[in-house]
Design a protein around this motif. Structure first.
Motif, PDB file in Angstrom:
ATOM      1  N   LEU A 260       0.834  -1.200   0.000  1.00 25.24           N
ATOM      2  CA  LEU A 260       0.000   0.000   0.000  1.00 25.24           C
ATOM      3  C   LEU A 260       0.872   1.254   0.000  1.00 25.24           C
ATOM      4  O   LEU A 260       0.629   2.196  -0.769  1.00 25.24           O
ATOM      5  CB  LEU A 260      -0.925   0.001   1.225  1.00 25.24           C
TER       6      LEU A 260
ATOM      7  N   ARG B   3       3.743   1.752  -1.232  1.00 23.89           N
ATOM      8  CA  ARG B   3       4.329   1.995  -2.557  1.00 23.89           C
ATOM      9  C   ARG B   3       3.315   2.614  -3.528  1.00 23.89           C
ATOM     10  O   ARG B   3       3.705   3.272  -4.482  1.00 23.89           O
ATOM     11  CB  ARG B   3       4.886   0.692  -3.145  1.00 23.89           C
ATOM     12  N   ARG B   4       2.038   2.397  -3.290  1.00 25.78           N
ATOM     13  CA  ARG B   4       0.995   2.937  -4.173  1.00 25.78           C
ATOM     14  C   ARG B   4       0.622   4.377  -3.846  1.00 25.78           C
ATOM     15  O   ARG B   4      -0.029   5.043  -4.645  1.00 25.78           O
ATOM     16  CB  ARG B   4      -0.267   2.069  -4.072  1.00 25.78           C
TER      17      ARG B   4
ATOM     18  N   ASP C   3       1.068   8.177  -3.585  1.00 26.14           N
ATOM     19  CA  ASP C   3       1.920   9.171  -4.240  1.00 26.14           C
ATOM     20  C   ASP C   3       1.656  10.596  -3.765  1.00 26.14           C
ATOM     21  O   ASP C   3       2.110  11.557  -4.373  1.00 26.14           O
ATOM     22  CB  ASP C   3       1.741   9.102  -5.758  1.00 26.14           C
TER      23      ASP C   3
ATOM     24  N   ASP D  16      -6.594   1.848   1.001  1.00 28.79           N
ATOM     25  CA  ASP D  16      -6.368   0.800  -0.009  1.00 28.79           C
ATOM     26  C   ASP D  16      -7.560   0.718  -0.965  1.00 28.79           C
ATOM     27  O   ASP D  16      -7.369   0.657  -2.186  1.00 28.79           O
ATOM     28  CB  ASP D  16      -6.131  -0.541   0.699  1.00 28.79           C
TER      29      ASP D  16
ATOM     30  N   LEU E   7      -7.689   3.914  -3.277  1.00 28.96           N
ATOM     31  CA  LEU E   7      -6.677   3.957  -4.340  1.00 28.96           C
ATOM     32  C   LEU E   7      -7.093   3.045  -5.489  1.00 28.96           C
ATOM     33  O   LEU E   7      -6.792   3.212  -6.614  1.00 28.96           O
ATOM     34  CB  LEU E   7      -5.306   3.553  -3.819  1.00 28.96           C
TER      35      LEU E   7
END
Length: 190
Positions: A16, A18-19, A21, A187, A190
């Motif tokens: 999560l 890493r996703r 931004d 989560d 996204l």
């Protein structure tokens, strides 16, 4: 969302992280747990944590009660808006806990909604009254009965908070329950 989500595994949290931004911004009433849950969330995701109220105090070289006393609420809100705009303008994603009234400012709210992942932490009045009674650093509660003030502020601010795309209830349970719910909702968002 209610607080029944199981805590994601460390591998799920890492994936999560890493996703993500952009910064995660926690909004909601004073005493709801934005700073405590925010610190735990930042730690879980390995992101920096910023408490907007602490950043305002650093920028002003005064405590929030001192700012209110010397310059008034309008001046505090202007400084709050500028500090949050600066934090939102930084490129590194972080977790930001805002003050209870920050999201009520239209400019600040739009900036947070446009550039962040906005999470409304919500609690009922009984939980808020119990939590804010632990400290005497809330200028808005020095003007009368805390329960009455919190009830009025919650009613005034909910139309603003409800614009956040993620809504998590925080009750009289350990903050880890709210953390698990926030992670699950981010989560899903996204």
């Amino acid at each position: 969302m209610e607080l029944d989500a199981p805590m994601p595994s460390s591998a799920e949290i890492e994936a999560l992280s890493r996703r993500i931004d952009r910064s995660i911004v926690l909004v909601g009433m004073m005493g709801v747990g934005k700073s405590t849950v925010g610190r735990k969330l930042a730690n879980a995701l390995h992101f920096p944590f910023v408490d907007a109220d602490e950043a305002i105090e650093q920028a002003a070289q005064m405590t929030i009660p001192e700012i209110f006393e010397h310059y008034g609420e309008a001046s505090f809100r202007d400084g709050e808006r500028r500090v949050i705009a600066r934090l939102m303008g930084e490129s590194q994603p972080k977790v930001i806990a805002t003050g209870g009234g920050a999201f009520c400012n239209p400019e600040t709210r739009q900036l947070i909604l446009d550039r962040g992942i906005t999470v409304w932490l919500d609690s009922d009045i009984d939980v808020l009254v119990e939590r804010v009674g632990r400290k005497d650093n809330r200028p808005l509660l020095r003007q009368g009965d805390p329960r009455e003030i919190l009830t009025r502020l919650k009613a005034e601010r909910e139309p603003f908070y409800s614009q956040a795309p993620i809504h998590v209830k925080s009750g009289n349970v350990p903050h880890s329950h709210a953390l698990a719910a926030v992670l699950k909702e981010i989560d899903a968002w996204l």
